[in-house]
Design an enzyme around this catalytic site. Structure first.
Site, PDB file in Angstrom:
ATOM      1  N   CYS A   2       0.847  -1.175   0.000  1.00  0.00           N
ATOM      2  CA  CYS A   2       0.000   0.000   0.000  1.00  0.00           C
ATOM      3  C   CYS A   2       0.892   1.238   0.000  1.00  0.00           C
ATOM      4  CB  CYS A   2      -0.877   0.020   1.243  1.00  0.00           C
ATOM      5  SG  CYS A   2      -1.889  -1.449   1.393  1.00  0.00           S
ATOM      6  N   ARG A  27       1.846   1.379  -5.954  1.00  0.00           N
ATOM      7  CA  ARG A  27       2.023   0.469  -4.822  1.00  0.00           C
ATOM      8  C   ARG A  27       0.746  -0.306  -4.503  1.00  0.00           C
ATOM      9  NH1 ARG A  27       6.536   1.609  -1.778  1.00  0.00           N
ATOM     10  NH2 ARG A  27       5.596   0.542  -0.027  1.00  0.00           N
ATOM     11  N   TRP A  71      -3.425  -2.045  -1.542  1.00  0.00           N
ATOM     12  CA  TRP A  71      -3.325  -3.342  -2.189  1.00  0.00           C
ATOM     13  C   TRP A  71      -3.847  -4.319  -1.135  1.00  0.00           C
ATOM     14  CZ3 TRP A  71      -0.777  -8.085  -1.567  1.00  0.00           C
ATOM     15  CH2 TRP A  71      -0.758  -8.912  -2.694  1.00  0.00           C
ATOM     16  N   ASN A  97       0.619   0.679   6.032  1.00  0.00           N
ATOM     17  CA  ASN A  97       1.156  -0.246   5.027  1.00  0.00           C
ATOM     18  C   ASN A  97       1.883  -1.338   5.792  1.00  0.00           C
ATOM     19  OD1 ASN A  97       2.390  -1.473   2.801  1.00  0.00           O
ATOM     20  ND2 ASN A  97       4.137  -0.078   2.908  1.00  0.00           N
ATOM     21  N   GLY A  98       1.523  -2.591   5.527  1.00  0.00           N
ATOM     22  CA  GLY A  98       2.163  -3.706   6.224  1.00  0.00           C
ATOM     23  C   GLY A  98       1.109  -4.711   6.644  1.00  0.00           C
ATOM     24  N   GLU A 466      11.639 -14.063 -18.538  1.00  0.00           N
ATOM     25  CA  GLU A 466      11.291 -12.653 -18.354  1.00  0.00           C
ATOM     26  C   GLU A 466      10.297 -12.192 -19.423  1.00  0.00           C
ATOM     27  OE1 GLU A 466      11.421 -10.611 -16.111  1.00  0.00           O
ATOM     28  OE2 GLU A 466      11.276  -8.643 -17.014  1.00  0.00           O
ATOM     29  N   LYS A 470       6.663 -10.675 -18.481  1.00  0.00           N
ATOM     30  CA  LYS A 470       6.187  -9.350 -18.930  1.00  0.00           C
ATOM     31  C   LYS A 470       4.855  -9.498 -19.653  1.00  0.00           C
ATOM     32  CE  LYS A 470       8.010  -7.378 -16.993  1.00  0.00           C
ATOM     33  NZ  LYS A 470       9.155  -7.339 -16.127  1.00  0.00           N
ATOM     34  N   GLU A 473       1.860 -10.534 -17.206  1.00  0.00           N
ATOM     35  CA  GLU A 473       1.413  -9.587 -16.179  1.00  0.00           C
ATOM     36  C   GLU A 473       0.696  -8.372 -16.747  1.00  0.00           C
ATOM     37  OE1 GLU A 473       4.412  -7.768 -13.664  1.00  0.00           O
ATOM     38  OE2 GLU A 473       5.867  -7.826 -15.281  1.00  0.00           O
ATOM     39  N   HIS A 489       9.480 -32.592 -22.849  1.00  0.00           N
ATOM     40  CA  HIS A 489       9.236 -33.434 -21.672  1.00  0.00           C
ATOM     41  C   HIS A 489       7.869 -33.152 -21.053  1.00  0.00           C
ATOM     42  CE1 HIS A 489      13.315 -34.928 -21.858  1.00  0.00           C
ATOM     43  NE2 HIS A 489      13.743 -33.680 -21.950  1.00  0.00           N
ATOM     44  N   LYS A 588       3.546  -2.621  -7.287  1.00  0.00           N
ATOM     45  CA  LYS A 588       5.003  -2.586  -7.276  1.00  0.00           C
ATOM     46  C   LYS A 588       5.433  -2.732  -5.817  1.00  0.00           C
ATOM     47  CE  LYS A 588       8.503  -0.643 -10.003  1.00  0.00           C
ATOM     48  NZ  LYS A 588       8.553  -1.636 -11.073  1.00  0.00           N
TER      49      LYS A 588
HETATM   50  C1  F6R Z   1       7.602  -7.866 -12.636  1.00  0.00           C
HETATM   51  C2  F6R Z   1       8.039  -7.215 -11.416  1.00  0.00           C
HETATM   52  C3  F6R Z   1       8.168  -8.036 -10.194  1.00  0.00           C
HETATM   53  C4  F6R Z   1       9.374  -7.585  -9.359  1.00  0.00           C
HETATM   54  C5  F6R Z   1       9.402  -8.340  -8.025  1.00  0.00           C
HETATM   55  C6  F6R Z   1      10.637  -8.021  -7.222  1.00  0.00           C
HETATM   56  O1  F6R Z   1       7.580  -6.987 -13.716  1.00  0.00           O
HETATM   57  O2  F6R Z   1       8.266  -6.047 -11.382  1.00  0.00           O
HETATM   58  O3  F6R Z   1       8.253  -9.382 -10.490  1.00  0.00           O
HETATM   59  O4  F6R Z   1      10.531  -7.822 -10.084  1.00  0.00           O
HETATM   60  O5  F6R Z   1       8.271  -8.011  -7.290  1.00  0.00           O
HETATM   61  O6  F6R Z   1      10.714  -6.665  -6.910  1.00  0.00           O
HETATM   62  P1  F6R Z   1      12.049  -5.995  -6.415  1.00  0.00           P
HETATM   63  O7  F6R Z   1      13.011  -6.047  -7.544  1.00  0.00           O
HETATM   64  O8  F6R Z   1      11.652  -4.606  -6.057  1.00  0.00           O
HETATM   65  O9  F6R Z   1      12.534  -6.777  -5.244  1.00  0.00           O
END
Ligand code: F6R
Length: 593
Positions: A2, A27, A71, A97-98, A466, A470, A473, A489, A588
């Site tokens: 959050c 966030r 969140w 937040n937490g 990766e 991308k 998500e 497999h 994020k």
């Molecule tokens: C995907 C993404 C997440 C972060 C993950 C780790 O696009 O952004 O998978 O990579 O939450 O976050 P950090 O790097 O901040 O520890």
């Protein structure tokens, strides 16, 4: 996850709190709310985004306010579960937040004592505990209340008739922004960059008492001093700069990010001194991370094993926390953009507890991870606002390349070649970006599908992971990254017309094996889109569609290939009309376990 914010000054709080909240939406964006204090406290909140709340609000008087963007963890996104939460009287309001891990016990106790808790959240116990202990001194009541609380928190408390904000943190980030006759409190720097670049990073256990003209920080009942820092990020860095989405802007910033991170070599070298001293004594390395940063860690394994000859183990932090064993002599590298990912922080503490040397690669200065690590190597990506990580990943790779190349004992000629190539990467990435229209065309084709496999081998296997992350998500297409050799497999059962394959091919020892993999999947009816080096005619004959990337040494191919896949994901999501910067259910900086 959050985002929380507080403002106290001589200006109306409402527009400032809302503005800061909109910058914190990355966030979490399940609901949001605001409380402003004038003669009493007015609280408005709902399961809407900040823009919608702004439109629905009346004009609120008052120059002190707090806000929250959520969140959801405990309780569905709804008005009643949105923050701020209040005590029984509505005079004490809290944003949090937490996670309060003992909230059920506290809730039972408070209810038995006559408090009326109305939401499903863990947070709501906090204002009621403060109410219980409040006898005219807000900061003491907060301090006492927090003694009852277990778990993680960054909180801001606003109470009627108290011309101050009280903030506290434990295992969740919180900063104080210092203004001119005004002060700010926020989860992170981008929230307040428009107003100030002077910040204090609160430490775990700190309680901040913030008024218009004064900031007092207490710890264990005693006043302590905390250093003021100057944030180097500019306001422009945290704005869209004419792009439709932050993600597209951040993808386009990557040539600059590579240059900036390379320029940061000097400070990287300084921070890595101890690692140099240990060179020769390092028998193995462990790299830990989550999500996209984990993919950078996997690429790091290939780079370190190839150029340093040191065996590397790579672990997902959340798994390592429960099962991972490690020895004190291991050098651990932790990779995290935010420096606040709860699983990663927990893993770092576990590593430190057994005596490992912990080196962290972090983007956010002053973050919790930087305080746990023995050494921090900062990436120079600038603020990354889009939930989907792009430029931070490329910056992480650049730090890894630099670190490994600095300590490698390859011969002088190879070293010169590697450094020359490294310096050319900004131009190579620019060439990928210049191919945007072609990638957009392929994205339009891809957007019709619901299942996609990404395949790669060797150093491009993590690139396939990766690329799939991308795509899934932000476009909500089910995408899986696979080691190309593993597809037969099991996953072969899923191949056919409805499942295209994206093959990431590099001109390294895996090249012939990748050609075989492509032939095998084509024989099962899947369309194959190949990412290949320019001028590769063999691939041209084999693939249905080809995205060409500029020629680079195979060890650097993850850079150009990933950027192409970022664009592919972005334009696929755009074609599908998705909420690119704020994908559903995500946030994020994942500050919960
Ligand atoms: C995907 C993404 C997440 C972060 C993950 C780790 O696009 O952004 O998978 O990579 O939450 O976050 P950090 O790097 O901040 O520890």
């Amino acid at each position: 996850m959050c985002g929380i914010v507080g403002y106290i000054g001589d200006k109306p709080a409402q527009p400032i709190v809302l503005d800061c909240l909109s910058k914190l939406e990355y966030r979490g964006y399940d609901s949001c709310g605001i409380a402003v204090s004038s003669s009493g406290i007015e609280v408005y909140k709902d399961a809407v985004r900040v823009g919608a709340l702004r439109k629905a609000l009346p004009k609120l008087d008052g120059t002190v306010g707090i806000g929250h963007t959520r969140w959801a963890t405990h309780g569905e996104p709804s008005q009643v579960n949105a923050h701020p939460h209040c005590d029984c009287s509505g005079k004490i309001t809290v944003v949090h937040n937490g996670i309060i891990s003992n909230f059920q016990l506290l809730r039972r106790q408070l209810t038995a004592e006559g408090h009326n808790l109305i939401s499903e959240t863990d947070t709501e116990v906090i204002p009621h505990l403060i109410e219980k202990y409040y006898d005219g001194n807000l900061e003491e009541a907060v301090e006492t209340a927090l003694r009852d609380v277990e778990g993680s928190y960054a909180i801001i408390v606003l109470a009627a008739g108290e011309p101050k904000l009280v903030a506290a943190r434990k295992d969740s980030p919180l900063i104080i922004g210092i203004g001119d006759r005004e002060n700010f409190i926020a989860s992170d720097v981008p929230a307040i960059l428009d107003y100030t670049n002077r910040v204090i990073y609160l430490e775990d256990g700190d309680i901040g008492v913030v008024t218009t003209g004064k900031i007092k920080i207490k710890r264990d009942g005693k006043e302590v001093s905390r250093q003021e820092d100057k944030v180097l990020w500019s306001v422009k860095d945290a704005q869209k700069g004419g792009y439709e989405h932050f993600m597209l802007k951040e993808i386009h910033e990557q040539p600059k990010v590579i240059r900036d991170t390379l320029i940061g070599w000097v400070s990287v070298a300084e921070s890595a001194v101890d690692l140099a001293a240990m060179r020769g004594g390092i028998e193995s390395m462990l790299i830990l991370a989550c999500g996209t940063s984990y993919h950078a860690a996997l690429i790091g394994k290939y780079i370190i094993e190839e150029l340093l000859g040191i065996p590397v183990r790579v672990e997902i932090a959340s798994e390592f926390n429960y099962y991972g064993q490690t020895l004190a002599k291991t050098v651990a590298i932790v990779i995290t953009q935010s420096g606040e990912t709860a699983d990663t922080l927990k893993a770092m503490k576990k590593l430190k507890a057994v005596g490992c040397l912990v080196l962290a690669i972090i983007n956010v200065v002053g973050s919790s991870a930087s305080r746990i690590a023995d050494h921090t190597l900062y990436t120079r990506a600038g603020p990354e606002i889009s939930v989907a990580a792009t430029k931070s990943f490329i910056a992480q790779l650049m730090v890894l390349y630099w670190l490994v190349i600095s300590y490698s004992e390859v011969d002088a000629r190879r070293l010169t070649d590697l450094i020359t190539e490294l310096r050319q990467l900004p131009e190579k990435v620019q060439q990928v970006l210049d191919n945007e229209d072609k990638i957009k065309e392929y994205a339009s084709y891809l957007s019709k599908y619901e299942n996609v496999f990404f395949i790669g081998r060797g150093i491009n296997f993590p690139v396939a992971l990766e690329g799939a992350l991308k795509l899934k998500e932000i476009s909500y297409i089910h995408a899986e990254g696979y080691a190309a050799g593993e597809l037969k497999h099991g996953p072969f059962a899923l191949l056919g017309e409805g499942t295209p394959i994206i093959a990431v091919v590099a001109r390294d020892s895996t090249y012939q094996a990748m050609l075989s993999s492509i032939r095998e999947v084509k024989a099962r009816g899947s369309t194959v889109i190949v990412l290949a080096e320019e001028g590769d005619e063999t691939i041209g004959e084999l693939a249905d569609l080809v995205i060409t990337v500029p020629k680079v040494e195979a060890i650097f191919s993850p850079i150009v290939n990933t950027v192409a896949l970022q664009l592919l994901a972005y334009y696929t999501a755009e074609e599908r009309g998705c909420s690119i910067d704020f994908p559903r259910n995500l946030a994020k900086s994942v500050t919960v376990e």
